[in-house]
Design a protein around this motif. Sequence first.
Motif, short mmCIF file in Angstrom:
data_model
loop_
_atom_site.label_atom_id
_atom_site.label_comp_id
_atom_site.label_asym_id
_atom_site.label_seq_id
_atom_site.Cartn_x
_atom_site.Cartn_y
_atom_site.Cartn_z
N ILE A 20 39.54 45.30 28.28
CA ILE A 20 40.64 45.24 29.24
C ILE A 20 40.16 44.67 30.57
CG2 ILE A 20 42.31 46.60 30.54
CD1 ILE A 20 43.00 46.25 27.61
N ALA A 21 38.95 45.02 30.98
CA ALA A 21 38.42 44.48 32.23
C ALA A 21 38.30 42.97 32.16
CB ALA A 21 37.06 45.11 32.54
N ASN A 22 37.85 42.45 31.03
CA ASN A 22 37.74 40.99 30.87
C ASN A 22 39.11 40.33 30.89
OD1 ASN A 22 34.93 41.02 30.69
ND2 ASN A 22 34.93 41.28 28.47
N GLU A 23 40.10 40.96 30.23
CA GLU A 23 41.43 40.38 30.20
C GLU A 23 42.05 40.36 31.60
OE1 GLU A 23 42.96 38.89 27.62
OE2 GLU A 23 41.08 39.19 26.57
N LEU A 24 41.88 41.44 32.37
CA LEU A 24 42.42 41.49 33.73
C LEU A 24 41.70 40.48 34.62
CD1 LEU A 24 42.87 45.34 34.28
CD2 LEU A 24 44.60 43.65 33.67
N ALA A 25 40.41 40.27 34.38
CA ALA A 25 39.66 39.31 35.20
C ALA A 25 40.13 37.89 34.95
CB ALA A 25 38.17 39.43 34.91
N ARG A 26 40.72 37.62 33.77
CA ARG A 26 41.24 36.28 33.49
C ARG A 26 42.43 35.94 34.37
NH1 ARG A 26 39.65 34.18 28.40
NH2 ARG A 26 38.68 35.69 27.00
N SER A 27 43.16 36.96 34.82
CA SER A 27 44.39 36.73 35.59
C SER A 27 44.38 37.56 36.86
CB SER A 27 45.63 37.08 34.75
OG SER A 27 45.67 36.33 33.56
N PRO A 28 43.54 37.19 37.83
CA PRO A 28 43.53 37.95 39.09
C PRO A 28 44.86 37.89 39.82
CG PRO A 28 42.30 35.90 39.30
CD PRO A 28 42.61 36.07 37.84
N GLU A 29 45.68 36.83 39.53
CA GLU A 29 46.97 36.73 40.19
C GLU A 29 47.93 37.83 39.77
OE1 GLU A 29 47.05 34.18 36.47
OE2 GLU A 29 45.68 34.54 38.14
N ALA A 30 47.63 38.53 38.67
CA ALA A 30 48.49 39.64 38.24
C ALA A 30 48.36 40.83 39.16
CB ALA A 30 48.16 40.04 36.81
N GLY A 31 47.30 40.91 39.92
CA GLY A 31 47.18 41.96 40.93
C GLY A 31 46.55 43.25 40.45
N TYR A 32 45.62 43.20 39.49
CA TYR A 32 44.90 44.38 39.04
C TYR A 32 43.41 44.14 39.26
CZ TYR A 32 49.20 45.90 36.73
OH TYR A 32 50.48 46.29 36.46
N ARG A 33 42.82 44.88 40.17
CA ARG A 33 41.39 44.73 40.49
C ARG A 33 40.64 45.97 40.03
NH1 ARG A 33 38.32 45.63 45.34
NH2 ARG A 33 40.26 46.22 46.40
N VAL A 34 39.78 45.80 39.04
CA VAL A 34 39.03 46.92 38.47
C VAL A 34 37.92 47.32 39.43
CG1 VAL A 34 37.61 47.68 36.55
CG2 VAL A 34 39.56 46.16 36.13
N ILE A 35 37.89 48.62 39.79
CA ILE A 35 36.86 49.10 40.71
C ILE A 35 36.06 50.26 40.13
CG2 ILE A 35 38.14 48.35 42.76
CD1 ILE A 35 39.01 51.20 43.19
#
Length: 488
Positions: A173-188
């Motif tokens: 999931i972290a890799n998938e979210l990193a593909r689309s930073p414009e979606a507005g989910y930043r893993v911390i």
Amino acid sequence: MTAGAVRLPRSTGSTAEWSRTYSRRVLITDLLALIWVVFGVQIAWLGLSSNLATDTADLRLSYTGISIVVIIVWMAALAIYDTRGARVIGVGSTEYRLIADSSVRVFGLLAIAAFLFHVDLARGYVLIAFPVGILVLLVSRWMWRQWLVAQRKRGHYSAKVLLVGSPASVLHIANELARSPEAGYRVIGATVSTGHRGTLPGSTINSFGGFDDVGHALAASGADTVVITSSDDLPPERVRELSWSLEPGRQHLVVAPSLTDIGGPRIHTRPVQGLPLIHVETPTYSGRKLYTKRAFDVVGSALLIAVLSPVLAVLAISVKLSSPGPVLFRQERVGLNGGTFRMIKFRSMVVDAETRLQELSTLDRAEGNAVLFKMRDDPRVTRVGSFMRRFSLDELTQLFNVLVGDMSLVGPRPPLRREVDRYDSHVHRRFLVKPGMTGLWQVSGRSDLSWEDSVRLDLFYVENWSTMGDLVILWKTGRAVVAREGAY
């Protein structure tokens, strides 16, 4: 007034805080846009002091009053439809669709009110104000979106995400979210089923322990959104307890199903006895959608050929005069249902380019991958060919392939037979639709893409294609060509 005219503070607070600030700024530009459009149309069409004709003698109305009411109702509709909500801004077409839907409702309410009160509204006033108003709103929101996407790529104005699940699902999931930073989910941060503390192997994600440490992890990381990446590791009771522990309005819970590369229009939720069932429609490749796509291809390619005919003539003459050999290059490609066709391009290489391919494919300069051969500064490319490739002009002749039905304006990349022979079995799903002149691969990196990314994008398109999606890809293609992204 444009989106860039208003500066927002850096996102140091929660999602709720920055989204409220952003929403207020967008509200201001929406209001200014509607005032400019509605009163502008009134002044241009009727003048400020124009009165309305009514069948009721005691009813005295002016277009200025009606314009004020229209603006108020329009703004209320935009708010009721949550067009500025944190869940729709920044990515996807939902925001634009909600703007159009709410605006159409306002148009309908105005028509009903005029009928009930026997008000004879000027047709030009209505027929110009609403389409122009929708267009200006969409352009304004698009400008805001470009600004927001740029900020999110820098890590601002994004939800601060804590991932909860197995180590493998967290990394996925972290890799998938990193593909689309414009979606507005930043893993911390994360908490994982193994209870690991410290950096997760193979990533830069800090794990705060196990599932019992979610509360501590939220406080320590400052996360405001919990994303459950694998519900199999958490029984329903634990998920429910976790949702109860979150602070209402400030902290949010997201459950990521084990589904990827599924388009939004195919997904529908249906709660049954408190159980949120996710319905995923199977993709269809026949019927009305297929005929619509073919009609769109025929009309679009015919119009483009007519408009670009002078450009095509100039390119043909340039190729003929620049190097010996034919103007056109014909190559067998694999298309719909695995059939073959002859794809047409302007010749951009020397005549013996194909015979020199084996020699070049062994050089260290090759930029390809396990399947595709790509090379920067390919010595086989002519001077005119280099210019055409830079702006994808050599591919304009494929419009004739589209017109006769071999290709589509938008679709998967048309592969060579030698590439198809190396495909895994699942990759053959890309042949369920016609190959395209452009596609997701064209607007997402082109020659810079890895083979895995190329396949993923093509299969995503095959599974989720729609007419609106094709229009968006065509629009992005123009931008990518002008920017010369990944072209060589």
